[in-house]
Design an enzyme around this catalytic site. Structure first.
Site, PDB file in Angstrom:
ATOM      1  N   HIS A 122       0.820  -1.207   0.000  1.00  0.00           N
ATOM      2  CA  HIS A 122       0.000   0.000   0.000  1.00  0.00           C
ATOM      3  C   HIS A 122       0.858   1.264   0.000  1.00  0.00           C
ATOM      4  O   HIS A 122       1.573   1.529   0.958  1.00  0.00           O
ATOM      5  CB  HIS A 122      -0.870  -0.041   1.270  1.00  0.00           C
TER       6      HIS A 122
ATOM      7  N   HIS B 146      -0.797  10.731  -2.583  1.00  0.00           N
ATOM      8  CA  HIS B 146      -2.100  10.387  -2.012  1.00  0.00           C
ATOM      9  C   HIS B 146      -2.985  11.614  -1.810  1.00  0.00           C
ATOM     10  O   HIS B 146      -4.105  11.677  -2.308  1.00  0.00           O
ATOM     11  CB  HIS B 146      -1.917   9.650  -0.681  1.00  0.00           C
TER      12      HIS B 146
END
Ligand code: G3P
Ligand code: MG
Length: 252
Positions: free
Chosen positions: A13, A55
């Protein structure tokens, strides 16, 4: 993203983001070194329409800069330090372009590109077209999946290029009560992605009945990994790929 015969796939991730600064080449390198099956990253568009790996909408949390990704050109964003916030050991780490990550990712590691969209239709079309171009140019269509919480975006991308594998991210406030197969409509999604707390048995059953796989985030402890494996989850999205791989291989 189908599991092999022995264990769920392990997805790093934002790279190995528990041990290196998220979404940087250092984090992706650690993921590869840990033998993660797939690397997940988040993609946004810069002011000059380049694809950058970040992100948040703003650069503030993970760099020494300030403002929105959209305010920066690729060159400007690459000049920021994206490692020091995590540890002085990673000082000088940059915000990479998607192209740079694609270049360093060796076979057979897979790539899960999560598209972060901002609701602007024209920008989203440009993002979809650019993503497809990147994947095609890198000849990575067989080992890449594009996912997003924005299902209108996924439908658009699927219309432009139906061969690109798609993952639908579950957003309960909007998607509650809808099964993976219903959410997949119009996108041809092959994978249903949700958080650990959102996962229900019926999701796994419906996804598998319709030939879809299930991926769950964020799975950082051995106990969580074992429980999800037992629940039939096909892919574990983790900040600690090394730890999760070791715990799964001990089960064989
Ligand atoms: O793709 C799974 C996961 O990355 C979605 O949440 O916020 O970490 O991008 P987020
Ligand atoms: Mg993500």
């Amino acid at each position: 993203m189908r599991a092999d015969l022995h264990r769920p796939l392990v997805v790093a991730h934002r790279g190995s983001s528990g041990t290196a600064p998220e979404n940087t080449i250092a984090a992706f390198r650690e993921a590869v070194r840990a033998a993660a099956d797939i690397v997940e990253l988040d993609v946004r568009m810069s002011r000059d329409f380049e694809l950058v790996v970040m992100h948040d909408r703003r650069v503030d949390r993970t760099t020494n800069g300030s403002g929105c990704v959209w305010d920066y050109t690729l060159e400007e964003i690459a000049a920021l330090d994206a490692g020091r916030w995590f540890s002085p050991r990673f000082k000088g780490e940059q915000v990479p372009s998607l192209r740079a990550v694609m270049r360093m990712l060796p076979l057979p590691v897979g790539l899960n590109i999560e598209a972060k969209t901002d609701g602007d239709t024209r920008a989203n079309t440009a993002l979809a077209e650019s993503l497809i171009l990147h994947i095609r140019e890198a000849r990575m269509e067989r080992r890449t999946m594009v996912s997003s919480f924005d299902h209108a975006f996924l439908r658009r991308l699927h219309r432009i290029d139906p061969e690109i594998a798609i993952g639908v991210l579950y957003y309960p406030l909007r998607d509650f009560g809808r099964s993976p197969s219903v959410l997949a409509r119009g996108t041809g999604a092959v994978t249903f992605v949700c958080s650990r707390s959102q996962l229900r048995k019926r999701h796994v059953a419906d996804a598998h009945a319709h030939g879809m796989s299930v991926a769950c985030y964020t799975v950082d402890t051995v106990r969580q990994a074992r429980a999800l494996r037992k629940a039939g989850v096909d892919a574990l999205i983790t900040n600690y790929p090394q730890r999760i791989l070791t715990s799964l291989s001990a089960l064989r």
